[in-house]
Motif scaffolding. Structure first.
Motif, PDB file in Angstrom:
ATOM      1  N   UNK A 118      46.958  32.861  -3.514  1.00  0.00           N
ATOM      2  CA  UNK A 118      46.829  32.572  -1.946  1.00  0.00           C
ATOM      3  C   UNK A 118      46.103  31.600  -1.660  1.00  0.00           C
ATOM      4  N   UNK A 119      45.619  30.798  -2.638  1.00  0.00           N
ATOM      5  CA  UNK A 119      44.908  29.469  -2.418  1.00  0.00           C
ATOM      6  C   UNK A 119      43.331  29.756  -2.854  1.00  0.00           C
ATOM      7  N   UNK A 120      42.678  28.705  -3.052  1.00  0.00           N
ATOM      8  CA  UNK A 120      41.340  28.801  -3.508  1.00  0.00           C
ATOM      9  C   UNK A 120      40.854  27.969  -4.556  1.00  0.00           C
ATOM     10  N   UNK A 121      39.813  28.025  -4.934  1.00  0.00           N
ATOM     11  CA  UNK A 121      39.163  27.049  -6.186  1.00  0.00           C
ATOM     12  C   UNK A 121      40.089  27.550  -7.603  1.00  0.00           C
ATOM     13  N   UNK A 122      40.118  26.707  -8.242  1.00  0.00           N
ATOM     14  CA  UNK A 122      40.639  26.673  -9.731  1.00  0.00           C
ATOM     15  C   UNK A 122      39.674  27.396 -10.555  1.00  0.00           C
ATOM     16  N   UNK A 123      40.088  28.002 -11.766  1.00  0.00           N
ATOM     17  CA  UNK A 123      39.024  28.184 -12.480  1.00  0.00           C
ATOM     18  C   UNK A 123      39.475  28.201 -13.723  1.00  0.00           C
ATOM     19  N   UNK A 178      53.134  35.105   0.255  1.00  0.00           N
ATOM     20  CA  UNK A 178      54.075  35.098   1.542  1.00  0.00           C
ATOM     21  C   UNK A 178      53.374  35.577   3.080  1.00  0.00           C
ATOM     22  N   UNK A 179      52.564  36.770   2.915  1.00  0.00           N
ATOM     23  CA  UNK A 179      51.818  37.291   4.087  1.00  0.00           C
ATOM     24  C   UNK A 179      50.960  36.079   4.520  1.00  0.00           C
ATOM     25  N   UNK A 180      49.889  35.449   3.578  1.00  0.00           N
ATOM     26  CA  UNK A 180      49.232  34.292   4.066  1.00  0.00           C
ATOM     27  C   UNK A 180      49.905  33.196   4.662  1.00  0.00           C
ATOM     28  N   UNK A 181      50.919  32.736   4.013  1.00  0.00           N
ATOM     29  CA  UNK A 181      51.644  31.613   4.687  1.00  0.00           C
ATOM     30  C   UNK A 181      52.141  32.078   5.993  1.00  0.00           C
ATOM     31  N   UNK A 182      52.562  33.352   6.267  1.00  0.00           N
ATOM     32  CA  UNK A 182      53.087  33.906   7.816  1.00  0.00           C
ATOM     33  C   UNK A 182      51.763  33.875   8.539  1.00  0.00           C
ATOM     34  N   UNK A 183      50.694  33.865   8.012  1.00  0.00           N
ATOM     35  CA  UNK A 183      49.312  33.667   8.878  1.00  0.00           C
ATOM     36  C   UNK A 183      48.992  32.309   9.213  1.00  0.00           C
ATOM     37  N   UNK A 184      49.755  31.371   8.710  1.00  0.00           N
ATOM     38  CA  UNK A 184      49.198  29.883   8.989  1.00  0.00           C
ATOM     39  C   UNK A 184      47.997  29.546   7.961  1.00  0.00           C
ATOM     40  N   UNK A 185      47.891  30.391   6.794  1.00  0.00           N
ATOM     41  CA  UNK A 185      46.622  30.064   6.087  1.00  0.00           C
ATOM     42  C   UNK A 185      47.052  28.869   5.111  1.00  0.00           C
ATOM     43  N   UNK A 186      46.027  27.965   4.678  1.00  0.00           N
ATOM     44  CA  UNK A 186      46.073  27.028   3.855  1.00  0.00           C
ATOM     45  C   UNK A 186      46.323  27.492   2.536  1.00  0.00           C
ATOM     46  N   UNK A 187      47.204  26.929   1.647  1.00  0.00           N
ATOM     47  CA  UNK A 187      47.532  27.507   0.245  1.00  0.00           C
ATOM     48  C   UNK A 187      47.548  26.466  -0.503  1.00  0.00           C
TER      49      UNK A 187
END
Length: 73
Positions: A36-41, A64-73
């Motif tokens: 759902x996005x964030x820093x790589x490790x 999919x839920x994160x995208x529907x909320x408009x969160x940056x992925x």
């Protein structure tokens, strides 16, 4: 896993029990990114396994839920 998987494959880093999407190689390590996005490790390949079907479904639903909320992925 002996060879690196295809970019985008969902994997589990067993040292942290964390799901990540394979992004590429970083020297001897595999670069993973939260689904759902964030820093790589970086993970050691011997501590990475393919996600099982339930883990993949959970990760894809969360994305999919994160995208529907408009969160940056």
């Amino acid at each position: 896993m002996n060879r690196p998987p295809q970019v985008g494959t969902i994997l589990v880093d067993t040292t942290a029990e964390r799901l990540g999407e394979f992004r590429g190689l970083a020297g001897p390590y595999w670069s993973l990114r939260p689904v759902c996005g964030g820093a790589e490790w970086d993970a050691e390949p011997e501590h990475v396994r393919p996600a099982n079907p339930a883990e993949r479904m959970h990760a894809e639903t969360a994305r999919c839920n994160a995208r529907s909320r408009g969160e940056v992925l």
